[in-house]
Design a protein around this motif. Structure first.
Motif, short mmCIF file in Angstrom:
data_model
loop_
_atom_site.label_atom_id
_atom_site.label_comp_id
_atom_site.label_asym_id
_atom_site.label_seq_id
_atom_site.Cartn_x
_atom_site.Cartn_y
_atom_site.Cartn_z
N PHE A 248 0.84 -1.20 0.00
CA PHE A 248 0.00 0.00 0.00
C PHE A 248 0.88 1.25 0.00
N VAL A 249 0.50 2.21 -0.83
CA VAL A 249 1.12 3.54 -0.81
C VAL A 249 -0.02 4.55 -0.81
N SER A 250 -0.15 5.31 0.28
CA SER A 250 -1.27 6.26 0.40
C SER A 250 -0.74 7.68 0.36
N PHE A 251 -1.26 8.47 -0.58
CA PHE A 251 -0.93 9.89 -0.70
C PHE A 251 -2.00 10.69 0.04
N TRP A 252 -1.58 11.52 0.98
CA TRP A 252 -2.53 12.36 1.71
C TRP A 252 -2.03 13.81 1.68
N SER A 253 -2.96 14.74 1.61
CA SER A 253 -2.62 16.15 1.46
C SER A 253 -2.91 16.92 2.73
N ASP A 254 -2.05 17.88 3.03
CA ASP A 254 -2.26 18.72 4.20
C ASP A 254 -3.29 19.83 3.95
N LEU A 255 -3.83 19.87 2.72
CA LEU A 255 -4.89 20.84 2.41
C LEU A 255 -6.10 20.15 1.78
N ASP A 256 -6.31 18.89 2.13
CA ASP A 256 -7.44 18.13 1.58
C ASP A 256 -8.71 18.54 2.31
N GLN A 257 -9.61 19.18 1.58
CA GLN A 257 -10.83 19.71 2.18
C GLN A 257 -11.83 18.62 2.56
N LEU A 258 -11.68 17.43 2.02
CA LEU A 258 -12.66 16.37 2.26
C LEU A 258 -12.21 15.36 3.31
N MET A 259 -11.01 15.50 3.82
CA MET A 259 -10.51 14.59 4.85
C MET A 259 -10.56 15.30 6.20
N ASP A 260 -11.34 14.78 7.13
CA ASP A 260 -11.45 15.34 8.48
C ASP A 260 -11.43 14.18 9.48
N PRO A 261 -10.31 14.01 10.19
CA PRO A 261 -9.05 14.78 10.15
C PRO A 261 -8.22 14.44 8.91
N LEU A 262 -7.20 15.26 8.67
CA LEU A 262 -6.39 15.07 7.47
C LEU A 262 -5.71 13.71 7.44
N GLU A 263 -5.25 13.25 8.61
CA GLU A 263 -4.49 12.00 8.67
C GLU A 263 -5.34 10.77 8.43
N THR A 264 -6.66 10.94 8.27
CA THR A 264 -7.51 9.79 7.98
C THR A 264 -7.16 9.17 6.62
N ALA A 265 -6.47 9.93 5.78
CA ALA A 265 -6.08 9.41 4.47
C ALA A 265 -4.82 8.56 4.53
N CYS A 266 -4.29 8.32 5.73
CA CYS A 266 -3.13 7.44 5.91
C CYS A 266 -3.60 6.02 6.22
N VAL A 267 -2.84 5.06 5.77
CA VAL A 267 -3.10 3.65 6.10
C VAL A 267 -2.38 3.34 7.41
N GLU A 268 -3.15 3.03 8.44
CA GLU A 268 -2.59 2.70 9.75
C GLU A 268 -3.13 1.33 10.16
N HIS A 269 -2.41 0.30 9.79
CA HIS A 269 -2.82 -1.06 10.12
C HIS A 269 -1.57 -1.89 10.35
N PRO A 270 -1.46 -2.56 11.49
CA PRO A 270 -0.21 -3.26 11.81
C PRO A 270 0.12 -4.42 10.88
N ASP A 271 -0.86 -4.96 10.17
CA ASP A 271 -0.61 -6.12 9.32
C ASP A 271 -0.34 -5.76 7.86
N LEU A 272 -0.43 -4.48 7.52
CA LEU A 272 -0.29 -4.08 6.12
C LEU A 272 1.07 -3.44 5.88
N LEU A 273 1.66 -3.79 4.74
CA LEU A 273 2.89 -3.16 4.28
C LEU A 273 2.50 -1.85 3.61
N ALA A 274 2.71 -0.73 4.32
CA ALA A 274 2.16 0.54 3.85
C ALA A 274 3.16 1.67 4.01
N GLN A 275 3.14 2.60 3.05
CA GLN A 275 3.87 3.86 3.13
C GLN A 275 2.88 4.99 2.97
N ASN A 276 2.96 5.99 3.84
CA ASN A 276 2.09 7.15 3.78
C ASN A 276 2.89 8.35 3.29
N VAL A 277 2.41 8.97 2.22
CA VAL A 277 3.14 10.04 1.54
C VAL A 277 2.39 11.35 1.72
#
Length: 321
Positions: A248-277
């Motif tokens: 998984f590679v998740s791109f999240w923006s610090d000015l994303d108007q539709l994400m509340d909170p902004l960090e919700t666009a990050c993949v946070e799961h202990p079993d997944l191989l993920a990078q948050n950009v």
């Protein structure tokens, strides 16, 4: 990876803002102003292109026989040699060298593009062109109906679509790029429907992996309620996913108007191989359009899973100039 320098040639109001606002506040406001102007420009352009993406993409015909470079080396014809050279060691070495040059190379997996809520495949016009210009020959989009009321149903449709692609192209895996809701649909397919056997890399752009609280008036739509924090679908995605093979590679923006909170666009799961950009200075609509993000997507798709993991351990993630 941090994507920066999202520049917009839209500066008529900037000197006025600099005079009226304190320096730090002015810097933030100017960044927000540029991002908002870019979002408006992208929305206007997308409204023009929207009708072109309403019709489902035409599927290519059945796969033709593989070209010679993709055939096993034993099946390739040997070059003709002169009779005088049949017993020559030099000729035999030349023959082996020529055959080695014809060994098959592993083709890149097809890329499947999956749009967001109340959208269609036209949102990927620029990204698709960028991928094609950099060597991706098999790029396909899937339209799902704006009347779709269940992420699970859309994920099943995606699974059937991917099986058809694999059968038609002869490939065993695909890569997926999902914008917003499209990324959540693809993640459900990977985690809950066994899609990790088919999806090598899943790139998400502004996807509410943990749920978003923005626009409460949209709760009338069932699929929007599934994107709220604590929904049944998101609770399923929090369940263990041991052995998941997809990167998984998740791109999240610090000015994303539709994400509340902004960090919700990050993949946070202990079993997944993920990078948050983190992407700086652009909004939600710009994620599948901006050239810096497109470069980051290409880099993510070109990373081998093991090599990508090692690189992330050494450098902390991807890099974009």
């Amino acid at each position: 990876m941090k994507v920066t320098r999202a520049v917009l040639p839209f500066y008529p109001l900037l000197p006025l803002c600099q005079r009226l606002l304190p320096n730090r506040l002015a810097g933030l406001s100017l960044t927000l102003l540029k991002a908002t102007a870019l979002e408006v420009a992208i929305l206007a352009g997308h409204l023009i292109l929207y009708p072109t993406g309403i019709v489902q993409e035409r599927r290519p015909g059945a796969a033709s026989p593989s070209p010679a470079p993709n055939l096993p080396s034993a099946a390739l014809p040997r070059p003709r040699r002169a009779p005088d050279d049949l017993d020559s060691g030099t000729a035999a070495d030349t023959d082996r060298d020529a055959e080695a040059h014809r060994l098959p190379t592993r083709p890149k997996p097809p890329v499947v593009l999956l749009h967001g809520f109340i959208d269609n495949r036209s949102v990927f016009v620029l990204l698709r062109r960028s991928l094609a210009q950099h060597g991706r020959q098999q790029i396909e989009s899937l339209n799902y109906s704006p009347l779709t009321c269940d992420i699970r149903t859309a994920a099943e449709l995606l699974g059937r679509h991917i099986e058809e692609i694999c059968e038609r192209t002869g490939q065993q895996e695909v890569d997926i790029v999902g914008h917003s809701l499209g990324g959540l649909i693809a993640r459900y397919y990977v985690q809950r429907l066994g899609g990790d056997a088919r999806v090598r890399t899943l790139v998400t752009l502004g996807t509410p992996h943990s749920g978003t609280s923005v626009a409460p008036l949209m709760n009338a739509h069932p699929i929007v309620r599934q994107m709220r924090p604590g929904s049944d679908v998101l609770e399923e995605l929090c369940e263990p996913a041991l052995g998941c093979r997809t990167q998984f590679v998740s791109f999240w923006s610090d000015l994303d108007q539709l994400m509340d909170p902004l960090e919700t666009a990050c993949v946070e799961h202990p079993d997944l191989l993920a990078q948050n950009v983190r992407v700086s200075g652009i909004g939600h609509l710009a994620l599948p359009v901006h050239p810096a993000v497109a470069a980051g997507i290409r880099q993510a798709l070109d990373m081998d899973e093991t090599a990508g993991t090692a690189a992330a351990a050494r450098t902390g993630g991807l890099t974009v100039a």
